[in-house]
Design an enzyme around this catalytic site. Structure first.
Site, mmCIF file in Angstrom:
data_model
loop_
_atom_site.group_PDB
_atom_site.id
_atom_site.type_symbol
_atom_site.label_atom_id
_atom_site.label_comp_id
_atom_site.label_asym_id
_atom_site.label_seq_id
_atom_site.Cartn_x
_atom_site.Cartn_y
_atom_site.Cartn_z
ATOM 1 C CB CYS A 81 14.005 -3.032 5.917
ATOM 2 S SG CYS A 81 15.724 -3.158 5.412
ATOM 3 C CG HIS B 127 14.970 -2.121 10.662
ATOM 4 N ND1 HIS B 127 14.243 -3.168 10.150
ATOM 5 C CD2 HIS B 127 16.051 -1.984 9.866
ATOM 6 C CE1 HIS B 127 14.863 -3.650 9.066
ATOM 7 N NE2 HIS B 127 15.961 -2.944 8.875
ATOM 8 C CD GLU C 97 11.629 -3.722 12.529
ATOM 9 O OE1 GLU C 97 11.220 -2.548 12.399
ATOM 10 O OE2 GLU C 97 12.283 -4.325 11.648
#
Lengths: 227, 741
Positions: A86, A195, A197
């Site tokens: 990002c 993302h 994560e």
């Protein structure tokens, strides 16, 4: 392997990267300030999502002048794994470590949802645990994620297999070639808008991103392709 | 322009424009100061005695709320309330309205609403973990309303996304009464270790008053008084009362303040957000709470505009500022800590012990008054109240009966009503996942956040239904609390406590005051029954446009605790073959104020049936126990659109269908009897579940692999593909937002 998560003023997904690596995978990971001028003790570096410097001027444009950046460039040049998600991806393009740029989404709006992606290069330190052509679902959350590069660059990216993730069904932001994530020629620097994560725990409903970090942690034992 | 002298103030009466009444001004002169206040002092009284800061109109009513139980660590009176959740942890939450600024400048109004409530949370020493909102607009057919909706949604996202605080829940309704005065309420929830609790107090003679954060400008002067008067087309100068937000600055401020409170609490005496009425309210409230006095040197306040007067400095509502009281000798440490975050921290004054509020500007004393005159001596005047005529009439009216000829078409039409239809086009512009703890996000009955390093989770919701309060303030107030509890319980959580935003019209109108009083009484009664004390809140009165008041709309922000993340319940069905139950009281003809009534008649009217609070509490707690023992697969509470809409929503996105047989007529499928749930249970748990719920659970059918909703009623059978219903539900709002008429 010791991993640094860089915290810029305005970073806000730093905790997400840290927790994915530390709590979920038990990795050796530390937060590092944007003022840090020595990353020699680290083997890999992660640039988190967020709004570094408020995204003022242009996303990532100010962060790339941070004191920590020369160290990140050094690590990239030395072939160490460098990862940006990002805002981290935006910073990597602003810093010239990855080609192209991220423009405002075609919708002109921030978009937060989970989208399908195809994994197209499984020979990077971040993707070798995936299989080629595999479709995974990852969250996106950005206002400026529309990948742009000139035709020559795009052709090179395609030819070198530098497109690592591609939006599978719908293109959520207007990215050229449906690009969601790319790596450098050598394959050790990866930037992606989605993302991974945020997708590392069954409790939160999605574990498709976990192998990005597992790949990194086992990358020392796997030969990844490079020049 | 020279400031008016005390004598000129007395003659020209500018204070009337600022919201002070003649009676209040006279009281200040004759009984409190025994002299005429100067310009700055008059301005301070005007803001501090505004409803927004003093609650002078609403205080008698607010006393009705229970605000304590064994879990409450901090009730009303501080930045936010705090509740014990075990493991030495506490949850901190509060809601706040930003209605007036949002109606004038929707983006900044909503953005600074979010910013303000986040500061309230981190000023308590807690890290904000989630935001919610409660938004009420005019009808989506109105072009200006669409502009307001787009601006408000963008403002909430713009601020929250940049701060990195997920927006995980909320509500959005549409009714014509909000056209000229939309409601924008924001709630923030934070988490803290109990040892880190902070208070907004300035104590200890000689201790420093330190200003941190953004510089002070001329924005938002008299924002608090602006929020305490009504709108009209003649007042065109109100835009200057709206503040402008800088979420990046606030992110730095939050990180710096949390570092200070978590790592260096010994340097700190107190900390408070500069919200409404800026330096004025934060400083005198901090002094008042500690029984201290203060001397402030205003030229030291960082300013971003030149030649600001003491009046402007004190009343500015520039955003992203905090006030600290720091122990003498630690000033430099604090300044250095903030500098690490590129923030300015400046000593602007000292604590004294004489109880006087002294302001100096370049050496000249510009204010010297007792602190308590601003904070404690507000004239509380009894307000007149009178039952609105419509309420008397409603009680005599024959109950309205809807005319449903085709239940299937009625269901599909209801699913497209903006208040019911999917809000995804808005909620997906909010980052709902950042900080990776969101288990259930927007679109769920409640947002659910896991708590790291524990097995626990928190469920949170905002609920307000102005229609029911309009029809019957007392029962409507009860229903708001019931609905919030139902949302929290439906997620598997025990309701802990609540916050509120009380949005009403002009309280000087006896009928409006009646609404305020009786709806709060209704809420308070429900809070007693559910044991959910009110630990914080906000009052927004004068929500009127050209003399037309909104429906009194008390918003309930409820937080619940889930002891084990294994028992988090979502609203969508999980597996074909699971049994479907209707849990709750018997469905009655509750059509007054229903979405069906509004859809069919374009208005709402009639009397509400009483709500059986004790019974509802009883079976809700039983339902919760079945959830905590793993007997429940999914649960969704029935609200707008009744059981019909509830059934459809439990199927959306599940890839499954349902076959249901109900002992109801087609009208009753859409009745909005409060406190009902549609619950799915695995067949192996049938006996245990039925035994636990007894008469309060009725088996109504089962989940099917065929993706249809098939319903058998006493007077109609229908079947509709889930995909058809879902598409209409999803596309209704995007379609309205695009259309031009």
């Amino acid at each position: 392997m010791k991993i640094a998560v860089v915290v810029f003023p305005g970073s806000n997904c730093d905790i997400d990267l840290y927790e994915a690596l530390h709590t979920v995978l038990g990795a050796d990971v530390e937060y590092v300030s944007h003022k840090c001028e020595d990353l020699s003790e680290f083997d890999a570096v992660m640039l988190p999502g967020g709004f570094s410097y408020g995204d003022y001027l242009r996303c990532g444009a100010i962060a790339r002048f941070s004191k920590v950046m020369p160290e990140i460039v050094r690590m990239a040049n030395e072939g160490k794994p460098v990862f940006g998600t990002c805002n981290g991806f935006q910073i990597l393009t602003e810093a010239g470590l990855l080609p192209g740029a991220l423009k405002q989404n075609n919708s002109l709006k921030f978009v937060c949802k989970t989208v399908p992606l195809v994994v197209e290069n499984v020979q990077t330190p971040f993707t070798h645990e995936y299989t080629n052509g595999e479709v995974i679902n990852l969250p996106i959350a950005h206002a400026d994620g529309s990948y742009y590069a000139d035709e020559e660059t795009l052709a090179q990216l395609e030819e070198n297999g530098q497109v690592v993730f591609r939006y599978a069904k719908e293109n959520p932001n207007g990215s050229l070639h449906d690009i969601a994530g790319i790596c450098n020629e050598r394959g050790n620097v990866l930037g992606m808008m989605p993302h991974p994560e945020r997708a590392v725990e069954a409790l939160l409903g999605n574990e498709d991103g976990l192998r990005v970090f597992k790949s990194l942690l086992t990358s020392g034992t796997v030969k990844t392709e490079g020049k | 322009m020279a400031e008016l002298t005390p004598k000129e103030i007395q003659t020209l009466k500018p204070y009337l424009e600022w919201g002070l009444t003649q009676k209040e001004y006279d009281y200040i002169c004759d009984k409190l100061l025994h002299r005429l206040p100067n310009y700055t002092e008059t301005g301070l009284f005007a803001v501090m005695w505004s409803e927004h800061c003093s609650y002078k109109k609403s205080k008698p009513v607010l006393r009705l709320f229970p605000n304590k139980n064994e879990r409450v660590l901090q009730g009303p009176g501080e930045g936010a309330g705090i509740v014990d959740i075990g493991d030495d942890l506490a949850v901190v939450f509060k809601a706040e309205s930003h209605n007036h600024p949002s109606a004038v400048e929707p983006y900044e109004g909503a953005a600074t609403g979010v910013g303000g409530i986040l500061r309230d949370i981190f000023s308590m020493g807690a890290r904000p973990i989630a935001s919610l909102d409660s938004l009420h607009f005019g009808e989506l057919t109105d072009e200006r309303t669409k502009y307001l909706v787009n601006g408000v949604v963008a403002g909430i996202g713009g601020y929250g996304n940049c701060m990195g605080i997920p927006t995980v829940g909320g509500e959005m309704t549409f009714d014509d009464c909000y056209r000229g005065n939309c409601l924008v309420n924001a709630m923030s929830v934070g988490l803290m270790e109990q040892k880190d609790m902070q208070k907004g107090r300035a104590a200890g003679v000689g201790n420093a008053v330190i200003y941190v954060g953004a510089k002070t400008g001329r924005d938002g002067i008299h924002g608090a008084t602006f929020a305490s008067s009504d709108f009209s087309d003649e007042k065109e100068t109100q835009r200057s009362a709206v503040q402008v937000g800088n979420p990046f600055m606030e992110k730095l401020l939050m990180e710096a303040c949390l570092k200070l409170t978590h790592e260096h609490a010994d340097w700190l005496v107190g900390i408070q957000d500069m919200g409404a009425a800026g330096i004025a309210s934060s400083s005198c409230e901090m002094a008042s709470k500690a029984g201290s006095g203060l001397v402030l040197e205003l030229e030291k306040v960082p300013q971003r505009e030149t030649e600001m007067t003491p009046y402007e400095i004190m009343l500015s509502e520039s955003q992203e500022r905090m006030l600290l009281c720091v122990r003498k000798g630690y000033e430099e440490n604090v300044i250095k800590l903030f500098k690490e975050f590129d923030l300015e921290a400046v000593v602007i004054g000292r604590v004294t012990d004489d109880g006087q509020y002294v302001l100096k500007h370049h050496g000249e004393v510009v204010t010297d008054i007792p602190v308590t005159t601003l904070t404690d001596d507000v004239l509380e005047e009894p307000s007149a109240e009178q039952m609105p005529k419509r309420l008397k009439e409603a009680k005599e009216m024959a109950p309205w009966t809807p005319d449903v000829t085709d239940a299937k078409q009625t269901l599909l039409a209801l699913l497209q009503q903006p208040t019911i239809a999917s809000k995804e086009m808005f909620t997906q512009t909010y980052d709902s996942q950042v900080r990776t703890s969101t288990v259930l996000g927007p679109g769920s009955d409640a947002g659910v956040m896991r708590i790291r390093k524990t097995n626990k989770a928190l469920a949170m919701t905002t609920d307000g239904n102005g229609r029911f309060v309009y029809l019957d303030p007392e029962i409507g107030g009860q229903m708001a609390v019931v609905e919030a509890c139902a949302n929290v319980i439906s997620s598997g959580a025990l309701p802990l406590a609540m916050t509120d935003c009380l949005n009403y019209g002009d309280p000087n109108d006896p009928e409006i005051y009646y609404e305020l009083h009786h709806s709060v009484a209704g809420m308070a009664k429900a809070c007693e029954v559910f044991d959910t004390p009110v630990i914080s809140g906000n009052v927004s009165l004068y929500n009127e446009n050209n003399g037309e008041a909104i429906y009194g709309t008390p918003m309930v922000g409820m937080v619940g605790l889930i002891e084990n993340v294994k028992h988090i319940i979502s609203s969508t069905v999980k597996q074909a073959g699971d049994l479907l139950y209707l849990v709750g009281v018997k469905t009655k003809a509750d059509f007054a104020g229903s979405e069906l009534q509004k859809m069919q008649t374009k208005k709402i009217f009639g009397a509400l049936n009483p709500v059986e609070l004790t019974t509802i509490n009883d079976y809700m707690k039983k339902l919760l126990t079945t959830m905590q023992t793993g007997l429940v697969q999914s649960s969704h509470d029935a609200s707008e659109g009744g059981l019909g809409v509830c059934l459809a929503e439990t199927l959306f996105g599940s890839g499954l269908g349902a076959s249901v047989e109900l002992d109801l007529t087609k009208e009753l499928l859409f009745s909005e009897t409060a406190g009902r749930f549609v619950v799915s249970v695995s067949p192996k748990d049938q006996v245990a579940f039925e035994t636990a719920l007894g008469e309060f659970a009725t088996k109504i059918g089962e989940v099917t692999a065929t993706e249809n909703l098939a319903v058998t009623l006493t007077d109609e059978n229908f079947s509709v593909p889930v995909a058809t219903a879902q598409k209409l539900w999803e596309e209704a709002i995007p379609c309205l937002m695009k259309s031009k008429d």
